[in-house]
Design a protein around this motif. Structure first.
Motif, short mmCIF file in Angstrom:
data_model
loop_
_atom_site.label_atom_id
_atom_site.label_comp_id
_atom_site.label_asym_id
_atom_site.label_seq_id
_atom_site.Cartn_x
_atom_site.Cartn_y
_atom_site.Cartn_z
N UNK A 15 -11.07 18.55 -3.12
CA UNK A 15 -10.12 19.60 -2.74
C UNK A 15 -8.75 19.42 -3.35
N UNK A 16 -8.68 18.80 -4.54
CA UNK A 16 -7.38 18.59 -5.17
C UNK A 16 -6.57 17.49 -4.52
N UNK A 17 -7.24 16.59 -3.78
CA UNK A 17 -6.53 15.50 -3.12
C UNK A 17 -6.98 14.16 -3.69
N UNK A 18 -6.02 13.27 -3.82
CA UNK A 18 -6.26 11.95 -4.41
C UNK A 18 -5.54 10.89 -3.58
N UNK A 19 -6.26 9.84 -3.26
CA UNK A 19 -5.64 8.67 -2.62
C UNK A 19 -5.34 7.67 -3.72
N UNK A 20 -4.10 7.25 -3.79
CA UNK A 20 -3.68 6.27 -4.80
C UNK A 20 -3.13 5.05 -4.06
N UNK A 21 -3.77 3.91 -4.31
CA UNK A 21 -3.30 2.65 -3.74
C UNK A 21 -2.34 2.04 -4.75
N UNK A 22 -1.17 1.67 -4.27
CA UNK A 22 -0.10 1.17 -5.14
C UNK A 22 0.31 -0.24 -4.70
N UNK A 23 0.35 -1.15 -5.67
CA UNK A 23 0.92 -2.48 -5.43
C UNK A 23 2.38 -2.40 -5.84
N UNK A 24 3.24 -2.84 -4.95
CA UNK A 24 4.66 -2.76 -5.27
C UNK A 24 5.31 -4.13 -5.16
N UNK A 25 6.41 -4.25 -5.85
CA UNK A 25 7.20 -5.47 -5.80
C UNK A 25 8.67 -5.12 -5.96
N UNK A 26 9.48 -5.91 -5.33
CA UNK A 26 10.92 -5.70 -5.46
C UNK A 26 11.63 -7.03 -5.27
N UNK A 27 12.83 -7.09 -5.80
CA UNK A 27 13.66 -8.29 -5.70
C UNK A 27 14.97 -7.89 -5.05
N UNK A 28 15.35 -8.62 -4.01
CA UNK A 28 16.61 -8.36 -3.33
C UNK A 28 17.79 -8.54 -4.28
N UNK A 29 18.66 -7.55 -4.31
CA UNK A 29 19.79 -7.58 -5.24
C UNK A 29 20.72 -8.77 -4.98
N UNK A 30 21.01 -9.02 -3.74
CA UNK A 30 21.92 -10.12 -3.41
C UNK A 30 21.17 -11.42 -3.14
N UNK A 31 20.03 -11.33 -2.45
CA UNK A 31 19.33 -12.55 -2.05
C UNK A 31 18.42 -13.10 -3.14
N UNK A 32 17.93 -12.23 -4.02
CA UNK A 32 16.97 -12.66 -5.03
C UNK A 32 15.57 -12.87 -4.48
N UNK A 34 11.88 -12.22 -3.50
CA UNK A 34 10.79 -11.43 -4.06
C UNK A 34 9.92 -10.90 -2.92
N UNK A 35 9.68 -9.60 -2.87
CA UNK A 35 8.86 -8.98 -1.84
C UNK A 35 7.75 -8.19 -2.52
N UNK A 36 6.50 -8.38 -2.06
CA UNK A 36 5.38 -7.63 -2.62
C UNK A 36 4.55 -7.04 -1.48
N UNK A 37 3.77 -6.03 -1.81
CA UNK A 37 2.91 -5.42 -0.82
C UNK A 37 2.09 -4.31 -1.44
N UNK A 38 1.33 -3.63 -0.59
CA UNK A 38 0.54 -2.48 -1.03
C UNK A 38 0.77 -1.34 -0.06
N UNK A 39 0.61 -0.14 -0.56
CA UNK A 39 0.69 1.07 0.26
C UNK A 39 -0.28 2.07 -0.35
N UNK A 40 -0.53 3.15 0.36
CA UNK A 40 -1.42 4.19 -0.16
C UNK A 40 -0.72 5.53 -0.05
N UNK A 41 -0.97 6.37 -1.02
CA UNK A 41 -0.39 7.71 -1.04
C UNK A 41 -1.50 8.73 -1.20
N UNK A 42 -1.37 9.82 -0.47
CA UNK A 42 -2.31 10.93 -0.58
C UNK A 42 -1.58 12.07 -1.29
#
Length: 70
Positions: A15-32, A34-42
């Motif tokens: 029906x034109x719908x897609x689930x996309x699982x995303x691995x993300x990462x970020x680094x704190x600007x001041x603390x440095x 490293x944070x990682x995780x996963x989320x899903x988007x429809x």
């Protein structure tokens, strides 16, 4: 600072719908810290354009929202 997201799985749930699982990462600007995780988007696509985007904590929650089991 900065954030990165990489798709790790794309599921066509019809029906034109897609689930996309995303691995993300970020680094704190001041603390440095490293944070990682996963989320899903429809994504709902109409006429070749993204008409709607819903975010979920994980793949199973996204699939459940469209009546499928993870």
């Amino acid at each position: 600072g900065g954030m990165r997201g990489d798709p790790v799985e794309v599921l066509d749930v019809r029906g034109g719908r897609y689930v996309v699982v995303v691995a993300f990462g970020m680094v704190g600007k001041l603390s440095g810290v490293d944070v990682t995780g996963k989320a899903a988007m429809l994504y709902t696509v109409r006429d070749g354009l993204i008409a709607r985007l819903d975010m979920f904590a994980d793949r199973d929650a996204a699939l459940l929202s469209v009546g499928l089991e993870g």
